[in-house]
Design an enzyme around this catalytic site. Structure first.
Site, PDB file in Angstrom:
ATOM      1  N   ASP A  95      -5.284   2.791  -5.325  1.00  0.00           N
ATOM      2  CA  ASP A  95      -6.018   2.533  -6.979  1.00  0.00           C
ATOM      3  C   ASP A  95      -5.631   1.308  -7.769  1.00  0.00           C
ATOM      4  OD1 ASP A  95      -5.825   5.355  -6.019  1.00  0.00           O
ATOM      5  OD2 ASP A  95      -5.426   5.995  -8.012  1.00  0.00           O
ATOM      6  N   GLN A 140       2.720  -1.871   7.718  1.00  0.00           N
ATOM      7  CA  GLN A 140       3.918  -1.582   8.438  1.00  0.00           C
ATOM      8  C   GLN A 140       3.709  -0.110   9.304  1.00  0.00           C
ATOM      9  OE1 GLN A 140       8.062  -0.536   6.698  1.00  0.00           O
ATOM     10  NE2 GLN A 140       8.319  -2.331   7.931  1.00  0.00           N
ATOM     11  N   LEU A 194       7.680  11.527   8.067  1.00  0.00           N
ATOM     12  CA  LEU A 194       8.607  10.584   8.421  1.00  0.00           C
ATOM     13  C   LEU A 194      10.065  11.087   8.871  1.00  0.00           C
ATOM     14  CD1 LEU A 194       9.335   7.406   8.007  1.00  0.00           C
ATOM     15  CD2 LEU A 194      10.698   8.005   6.122  1.00  0.00           C
ATOM     16  N   ARG A 198       8.438  -5.643   6.352  1.00  0.00           N
ATOM     17  CA  ARG A 198       9.441  -5.089   5.466  1.00  0.00           C
ATOM     18  C   ARG A 198      10.761  -4.442   6.021  1.00  0.00           C
ATOM     19  NH1 ARG A 198      11.282  -0.275   3.057  1.00  0.00           N
ATOM     20  NH2 ARG A 198       9.438   0.981   3.557  1.00  0.00           N
ATOM     21  N   PHE A 244      20.994  -0.175   8.402  1.00  0.00           N
ATOM     22  CA  PHE A 244      19.762   0.026   8.442  1.00  0.00           C
ATOM     23  C   PHE A 244      19.327  -1.259   9.422  1.00  0.00           C
ATOM     24  CE2 PHE A 244      16.345   2.336   5.951  1.00  0.00           C
ATOM     25  CZ  PHE A 244      17.172   3.701   5.982  1.00  0.00           C
ATOM     26  N   ARG A 259      11.686  -3.004  12.188  1.00  0.00           N
ATOM     27  CA  ARG A 259      10.728  -2.036  12.282  1.00  0.00           C
ATOM     28  C   ARG A 259       9.449  -2.462  13.330  1.00  0.00           C
ATOM     29  NH1 ARG A 259      10.328   1.064   6.482  1.00  0.00           N
ATOM     30  NH2 ARG A 259      12.474   1.922   6.855  1.00  0.00           N
ATOM     31  N   HIS A 307       6.060   2.648  10.977  1.00  0.00           N
ATOM     32  CA  HIS A 307       7.300   2.993  11.080  1.00  0.00           C
ATOM     33  C   HIS A 307       7.866   3.458  12.309  1.00  0.00           C
ATOM     34  CE1 HIS A 307      11.073   5.084  10.342  1.00  0.00           C
ATOM     35  NE2 HIS A 307      11.413   4.378   9.240  1.00  0.00           N
ATOM     36  N   GLY A 366       6.376   5.598 -10.771  1.00  0.00           N
ATOM     37  CA  GLY A 366       7.347   5.990  -9.746  1.00  0.00           C
ATOM     38  C   GLY A 366       8.315   4.998  -9.987  1.00  0.00           C
ATOM     39  N   GLY A 412       7.489   1.737 -12.257  1.00  0.00           N
ATOM     40  CA  GLY A 412       6.876   1.956 -13.307  1.00  0.00           C
ATOM     41  C   GLY A 412       8.042   2.316 -14.302  1.00  0.00           C
ATOM     42  N   HIS A 435       3.021   3.500   7.587  1.00  0.00           N
ATOM     43  CA  HIS A 435       4.230   3.796   6.601  1.00  0.00           C
ATOM     44  C   HIS A 435       4.070   3.136   5.294  1.00  0.00           C
ATOM     45  CE1 HIS A 435       8.238   5.150   5.147  1.00  0.00           C
ATOM     46  NE2 HIS A 435       8.711   4.024   5.298  1.00  0.00           N
ATOM     47  N   THR A 469      13.708   9.544   8.799  1.00  0.00           N
ATOM     48  CA  THR A 469      14.121   8.414   8.236  1.00  0.00           C
ATOM     49  C   THR A 469      14.832   7.474   9.267  1.00  0.00           C
ATOM     50  OG1 THR A 469      15.563   7.484   6.668  1.00  0.00           O
ATOM     51  CG2 THR A 469      15.925   9.749   7.218  1.00  0.00           C
ATOM     52  N   GLU A 470      14.777   6.273   8.944  1.00  0.00           N
ATOM     53  CA  GLU A 470      15.431   5.250   9.777  1.00  0.00           C
ATOM     54  C   GLU A 470      17.186   5.492   9.416  1.00  0.00           C
ATOM     55  OE1 GLU A 470      13.765   1.294   9.509  1.00  0.00           O
ATOM     56  OE2 GLU A 470      15.993   0.621   9.299  1.00  0.00           O
TER      57      GLU A 470
HETATM   58  C1  FAD Z   1       8.250   9.290   3.494  1.00  0.00           C
HETATM   59  C2  FAD Z   1       8.861   7.629   2.787  1.00  0.00           C
HETATM   60  C3  FAD Z   1      10.183   7.405   2.979  1.00  0.00           C
HETATM   61  C4  FAD Z   1      10.648   6.201   2.293  1.00  0.00           C
HETATM   62  N1  FAD Z   1      11.972   5.877   2.600  1.00  0.00           N
HETATM   63  C5  FAD Z   1      12.360   4.673   1.833  1.00  0.00           C
HETATM   64  C6  FAD Z   1      13.778   4.374   1.622  1.00  0.00           C
HETATM   65  O1  FAD Z   1      14.647   5.120   2.013  1.00  0.00           O
HETATM   66  N2  FAD Z   1      13.810   3.212   1.063  1.00  0.00           N
HETATM   67  C7  FAD Z   1      13.245   2.172   0.717  1.00  0.00           C
HETATM   68  O2  FAD Z   1      13.426   1.065   0.151  1.00  0.00           O
HETATM   69  N3  FAD Z   1      11.920   2.657   0.648  1.00  0.00           N
HETATM   70  C8  FAD Z   1      11.203   3.712   1.000  1.00  0.00           C
HETATM   71  N4  FAD Z   1      10.057   4.064   1.172  1.00  0.00           N
HETATM   72  C9  FAD Z   1       9.142   3.162   0.454  1.00  0.00           C
HETATM   73  C10 FAD Z   1       9.375   3.544  -1.065  1.00  0.00           C
HETATM   74  O3  FAD Z   1       9.494   4.733  -1.150  1.00  0.00           O
HETATM   75  C11 FAD Z   1       7.909   3.206  -1.665  1.00  0.00           C
HETATM   76  O4  FAD Z   1       7.521   1.757  -1.375  1.00  0.00           O
HETATM   77  C12 FAD Z   1       8.111   2.932  -2.932  1.00  0.00           C
HETATM   78  O5  FAD Z   1       8.719   4.079  -3.588  1.00  0.00           O
HETATM   79  C13 FAD Z   1       6.938   2.585  -4.050  1.00  0.00           C
HETATM   80  O6  FAD Z   1       7.229   2.835  -5.430  1.00  0.00           O
HETATM   81  P1  FAD Z   1       6.370   2.469  -6.569  1.00  0.00           P
HETATM   82  O7  FAD Z   1       7.187   2.749  -7.857  1.00  0.00           O
HETATM   83  O8  FAD Z   1       5.849   1.140  -6.286  1.00  0.00           O
HETATM   84  O9  FAD Z   1       5.088   3.442  -6.269  1.00  0.00           O
HETATM   85  P2  FAD Z   1       4.985   5.137  -6.428  1.00  0.00           P
HETATM   86  O10 FAD Z   1       6.145   5.675  -6.444  1.00  0.00           O
HETATM   87  O11 FAD Z   1       4.039   5.584  -5.357  1.00  0.00           O
HETATM   88  O12 FAD Z   1       4.350   5.499  -7.619  1.00  0.00           O
HETATM   89  C14 FAD Z   1       2.875   5.146  -8.109  1.00  0.00           C
HETATM   90  C15 FAD Z   1       2.675   5.656  -9.298  1.00  0.00           C
HETATM   91  O13 FAD Z   1       1.332   5.325  -9.841  1.00  0.00           O
HETATM   92  C16 FAD Z   1       0.716   6.506 -10.281  1.00  0.00           C
HETATM   93  N5  FAD Z   1      -0.799   6.061 -10.083  1.00  0.00           N
HETATM   94  C17 FAD Z   1      -1.171   5.904  -9.045  1.00  0.00           C
HETATM   95  N6  FAD Z   1      -2.572   5.582  -9.101  1.00  0.00           N
HETATM   96  C18 FAD Z   1      -2.886   5.911 -10.396  1.00  0.00           C
HETATM   97  C19 FAD Z   1      -4.059   6.117 -11.356  1.00  0.00           C
HETATM   98  N7  FAD Z   1      -5.323   5.708 -10.873  1.00  0.00           N
HETATM   99  N8  FAD Z   1      -3.828   6.238 -12.526  1.00  0.00           N
HETATM  100  C20 FAD Z   1      -2.644   6.827 -12.959  1.00  0.00           C
HETATM  101  N9  FAD Z   1      -1.670   6.762 -12.197  1.00  0.00           N
HETATM  102  C21 FAD Z   1      -1.624   6.325 -11.006  1.00  0.00           C
HETATM  103  C22 FAD Z   1       1.177   7.639  -9.514  1.00  0.00           C
HETATM  104  O14 FAD Z   1       1.055   8.717 -10.269  1.00  0.00           O
HETATM  105  C23 FAD Z   1       2.771   7.432  -9.564  1.00  0.00           C
HETATM  106  O15 FAD Z   1       3.425   7.683 -10.646  1.00  0.00           O
HETATM  107  C24 FAD Z   1       9.627   5.142   1.926  1.00  0.00           C
HETATM  108  C25 FAD Z   1       8.260   5.692   1.783  1.00  0.00           C
HETATM  109  C26 FAD Z   1       8.001   6.799   2.235  1.00  0.00           C
HETATM  110  C27 FAD Z   1       6.384   7.198   2.290  1.00  0.00           C
END
Ligand code: FAD
Length: 557
Positions: free
Chosen positions: A205, A224, A236, A370, A108, A270, A226, A7, A10, A335, A238-239
């Protein structure tokens, strides 16, 4: 270096590590651009305007966290925020431009200035795709393992993290990945609840894998809700909608936020808005379906169609409502998890060689609550910092090696799942009960009785999960076996959330204990750390909150 998760955290870590000279493998259980960051809608915060300041952003974040956030880490995040926006803009993220051609912002919740940069309501999608282009560009240094599932983290005899075991989802093959440093970037744990705004892949995980090898988790009770999610499916809204001017109304047509947050109304933080909505619903001023209304017709129609087009689609497709013409029913929904693997500002955990960044981690910049649009920022700032720090560590050491025989432990575990009789409960049924239990007892308002019930249920479900049978016994894209492993992670995470919530006897941020009214700084201005500590049940300890310049005050909006 091995990065688990592709994500935003990473991918940002991988790019930073590659720039620092490391050779990187990045693993994701789904194709990287399907990572949950793709769902992020409303935007990303930074004090980039000359009239704004990082200090103001930091204070808002500290206040939003209900003074549980570590202020040294919050300072780091807010100081580095503008550089991250410019970095992304220069890579090609098409941030919104205002009428004068400058980067435009939207308001926001909990923020004293409009400092949220955005791409319509697809901000995460836009950023993730641009970073992925960069990963491909650096393919000589960054190997991508797409649709590989990490099952276990590995440690040497000194407790150092030396890599992970991963399963190729295409054919079920297991491999040991040896690494000088491992960065967990595997996202949050939304699926522990039902409903949730989080996708099916968000199963905690990394939090569970780190916990199982001795990493400390911190502030797990801080989950949290939302304020604006659709009843039933939890999707969702969005905010950004409230940022653009939408109102919240109860069934009597009253703009009730005036009573709860007379200065900020819908743009209080929130936790405050979710509690206000739940109070309206509990006291009989909501609609019959357990909701209140979000009135987006207050936003000019043209603006909604331009800046909020995804939620126009969501309203139409999932609620049958044209949000440009009528209010939509919403309620608070799970959320985000503020807690996670405890790290410092460089992503280091208490397990040498193991880093964490993004939603899996607790740095802690979000504390008890948050602020919207601070999470994307967290992924980028601490993803980058972890990547750089881990790369520097890697240049100073020899490659560790883990015996390939370590695969045998994982093989045994998977064989045992494959070989289960079909007489236990189904995995889906256990997951459903878990999600409903958490949503009933570990939600916006909590008390001892409900939390104790939740803990008993989670522990019973843990036992049931060990014998839950699966249907698919093949090796090609066997999602049944993955679901069984993920269920184990979710139950571990749920247990630590409930244990933390039972432990914290006060009201702070998302932890609102109706049996312990009021914030109690004297006893509870501290983090709750949870670890296995060599045993097999959660052990609680405490650590201090870092306060640099903002002493705790009463929190009003
Ligand atoms: C609907 C929604 C809207 C949002 N909008 C906002 C916003 O506007 N602004 C904001 O700041 N935040 C927002 N958030 C929160 C924000 O999107 C997330 O907190 C953030 O994107 C998380 O990113 P990350 O890289 O930590 O994890 P993720 O993007 O969740 O990535 C996780 C990665 O880990 C991998 N993975 C997981 N487990 C394993 C495993 N066992 N083996 C191999 N790979 C694995 C997955 O495949 C993925 O690639 C929102 C959240 C949601 C749900």
């Amino acid at each position: 270096m091995l990065i688990i998760g592709a994500g935003l955290a990473g991918q940002r870590a991988a790019l930073a590590a590659a720039e620092a000279g490391a050779s990187v493998a990045i693993v994701s259980k789904v194709h990287p651009v399907r990572s949950h960051s793709v769902a992020a809608a409303g935007g990303i915060n930074a004090a980039l305007n000359p009239e704004d300041s990082w200090e103001s952003h930091a204070f808002d974040t500290v206040k939003g966290s209900d003074y549980l956030g570590d202020q040294d880490a919050i300072e780091v995040m807010c100081r580095e925020a503008p550089d991250q926006i410019l970095y992304l803009e220069h890579l090609g993220v098409t941030f919104h431009r205002n009428g004068t051609g400058h980067l435009g912002t939207r308001a926001f919740g909990g923020a004293s200035a409009a400092r949220t940069y955005y791409v319509a309501d697809i901000t995460g999608h836009a950023i993730l795709h641009v970073l992925y282009e960069q990963l491909m560009k650096r393919s000589e240094q960054i190997d991508r393992y797409e649709e590989w599932f990490t099952t276990d983290l590995l440690q040497d005899e000194n407790g150092h993290c030396t890599g992970a075991v991963c399963r190729d989802l295409r054919d079920g093959a297991l491999e040991v990945f040896n690494a000088k440093a491992v960065i967990l970037a595997s996202g949050g744990a939304g699926q522990v609840y039902e409903p949730t705004t989080n996708g099916l892949i968000v199963t905690g995980d990394g939090i569970a894998q780190a916990y199982r090898i001795g990493a400390k988790l911190m502030d797990m009770e801080m989950v949290q809700y939302h304020p604006t999610t659709l009843a039933g499916n939890g999707l969702l809204i969005t905010e950004g909608a409230r940022g653009e001017g939408a109102w919240l109304l109860n069934a009597e047509g009253e703009r009730f936020m005036e009573r709860y947050a007379p200065n900020k109304f819908e743009l209080a933080s929130r936790d405050v808005v979710s509690r206000a909505e739940q109070t309206e619903i509990n006291e009989g001023r909501g609609f019959g379906d357990g909701t209140v209304a979000l009135d987006i017709t207050k936003v000019p129609r043209r603006r909604t169609l331009e800046a909020l087009r995804e939620i126009v689609n969501i309203g139409r497709d999932f609620a049958g409502v044209d949000i440009t013409r009528e209010p939509i029913h919403i309620r608070p929904g799970m959320h985000y998890i503020m807690g996670g693997v405890k790290t410092d500002s460089d992503g280091e955990t208490n397990v040498p060689g193991l880093y964490a960044a993004g939603e899996v981690a607790c740095v802690s910049v979000h504390g008890g609550n948050r602020l919207g649009a601070n999470s994307l920022l967290d992924t980028l700032v601490f993803g980058r910092r972890s990547g750089v720090h881990a790369a520097n560590r890697a240049t100073q050491m020899a490659m560790p090696s883990t015996p390939a025989s370590r695969i045998a432990d994982t093989e045994r575990k998977i064989d045992a799942i494959m070989g289960r009789e079909q007489n236990g409960r189904r995995i889906g049924a256990i997951k459903h009960e878990l999600g409903r239990t958490m949503n009933e007892y570990v939600a916006v308002f909590r008390n001892e009785e409900g939390l104790t019930t939740a803990l008993e249920k989670v522990r019973r479900l843990k036992e049931e999960a060990t014998v839950a049978g699966i249907d698919d016994r093949g090796s090609v894209f066997n999602q049944d076996v993955i679901a069984a492993i993920e269920l184990g992670y979710m139950l571990d995470v749920a247990e630590t959330i409930v244990v933390g919530a039972l432990e914290r006897k006060e009201c702070r941020g998302a932890q609102w204990r109706i049996d312990y009214p009021g914030r109690n700084d004297e006893e509870w201005l501290k983090h709750i750390d949870i670890s296995l500590n060599g045993g097999d049940t959660p052990q609680v300890s405490y650590s201090p909150v870092t306060i640099t310049r903002w002493q705790p005050e009463e929190r009003t909006y």
